[in-house]
Design a protein around this motif. Structure first.
Motif, PDB file in Angstrom:
ATOM      1  N   LYS A 153       0.833  -1.212   0.000  1.00 18.22           N
ATOM      2  CA  LYS A 153       0.000   0.000   0.000  1.00 18.22           C
ATOM      3  C   LYS A 153       0.866   1.260   0.000  1.00 18.22           C
ATOM      4  CE  LYS A 153      -3.794   2.221   2.451  1.00 18.22           C
ATOM      5  NZ  LYS A 153      -4.734   2.143   3.567  1.00 18.22           N
ATOM      6  N   THR A 154       1.876   1.276   0.836  1.00 16.22           N
ATOM      7  CA  THR A 154       2.750   2.443   0.961  1.00 16.22           C
ATOM      8  C   THR A 154       3.508   2.744  -0.329  1.00 16.22           C
ATOM      9  OG1 THR A 154       3.062   2.008   3.310  1.00 16.22           O
ATOM     10  CG2 THR A 154       4.689   3.422   2.269  1.00 16.22           C
ATOM     11  N   HIS A 155       3.970   1.695  -1.017  1.00 18.61           N
ATOM     12  CA  HIS A 155       4.823   1.873  -2.196  1.00 18.61           C
ATOM     13  C   HIS A 155       4.087   1.672  -3.523  1.00 18.61           C
ATOM     14  CE1 HIS A 155       8.617   2.273   0.010  1.00 18.61           C
ATOM     15  NE2 HIS A 155       8.018   1.510   0.901  1.00 18.61           N
ATOM     16  N   GLY A 156       2.802   1.436  -3.483  1.00 14.29           N
ATOM     17  CA  GLY A 156       2.045   1.216  -4.712  1.00 14.29           C
ATOM     18  C   GLY A 156       2.022  -0.242  -5.127  1.00 14.29           C
ATOM     19  N   THR A 157       3.165  -0.895  -5.036  1.00 11.67           N
ATOM     20  CA  THR A 157       3.272  -2.344  -5.246  1.00 11.67           C
ATOM     21  C   THR A 157       4.427  -2.840  -4.385  1.00 11.67           C
ATOM     22  OG1 THR A 157       4.896  -2.255  -7.058  1.00 11.67           O
ATOM     23  CG2 THR A 157       2.543  -2.179  -7.689  1.00 11.67           C
ATOM     24  N   PHE A 158       4.420  -4.128  -4.102  1.00 14.06           N
ATOM     25  CA  PHE A 158       5.541  -4.691  -3.354  1.00 14.06           C
ATOM     26  C   PHE A 158       6.809  -4.667  -4.212  1.00 14.06           C
ATOM     27  CE2 PHE A 158       8.121  -8.143  -1.498  1.00 14.06           C
ATOM     28  CZ  PHE A 158       8.248  -7.621  -0.211  1.00 14.06           C
TER      29      PHE A 158
END
Length: 161
Positions: free
Chosen positions: A90-95
């Protein structure tokens, strides 16, 4: 052993590879392989949103399930890792973006060890290899790790000396 996934298309694939790396720490990979179908079923295909909702009661039930490796700490670690995986995704848009943000292989290993349960150096290496990240040659890396460990033992002296 598994082949690298190369381009995981889902968080489930990341969580499964991470969980397998975690289980192989201290447990024969042959045992892990033999139990993997039951573990996969017990963890609902490693869907992180589902696994992240597991409770202590769910872990208690898993501990009674002969199809899984009944190591409470590792079972609980998968749940915690699912939660952290979702947060970073969630924080980075994708893992994948999270992994990219870490830069070098060594930085990735350090971050994985810090952020996730049961991902030490060898487990982190296996995980990164499994999900198609660039990793150094295993033999060269392992030899370098061994040499660094031996060097740190030689240079450290007990305080009483």
């Amino acid at each position: 052993m598994h082949e690298p996934l190369r381009q995981p298309v889902s968080l489930s694939q990341y969580l499964e590879a991470m969980s397998q790396a975690g289980f192989q720490a201290g447990i024969s990979w042959k045992v892990v392989e033999a139990k993997w179908p039951g573990i996969n079923k017990a963890f609902k295909g490693f869907k992180p949103a589902t696994v992240a909702k597991f409770t202590g009661e769910d872990t208690d039930m898993l501990m009674q399930n002969p199809e899984v490796i009944r190591n409470r700490a590792k079972l609980e670690g998968i749940v915690l890792n699912a939660r952290r995986l979702l947060e970073l995704d969630k924080t980075h848009g994708t893992f994948k973006n999270y992994l990219k943000s870490l830069g070098s292989f060594e930085n990735k290993l350090k971050a994985l060890h810090k952020e996730f349960k049961f991902l030490g150096e060898s487990g982190g290496y296996y995980f990164l290899w499994r999900v198609g990240e660039d990793v150094p040659d295993w033999d060269e890396w392992e030899n370098r790790q061994t040499a660094q460990t031996k060097s740190s033992y030689r240079t450290s002296k007990p305080k009483s000396w």
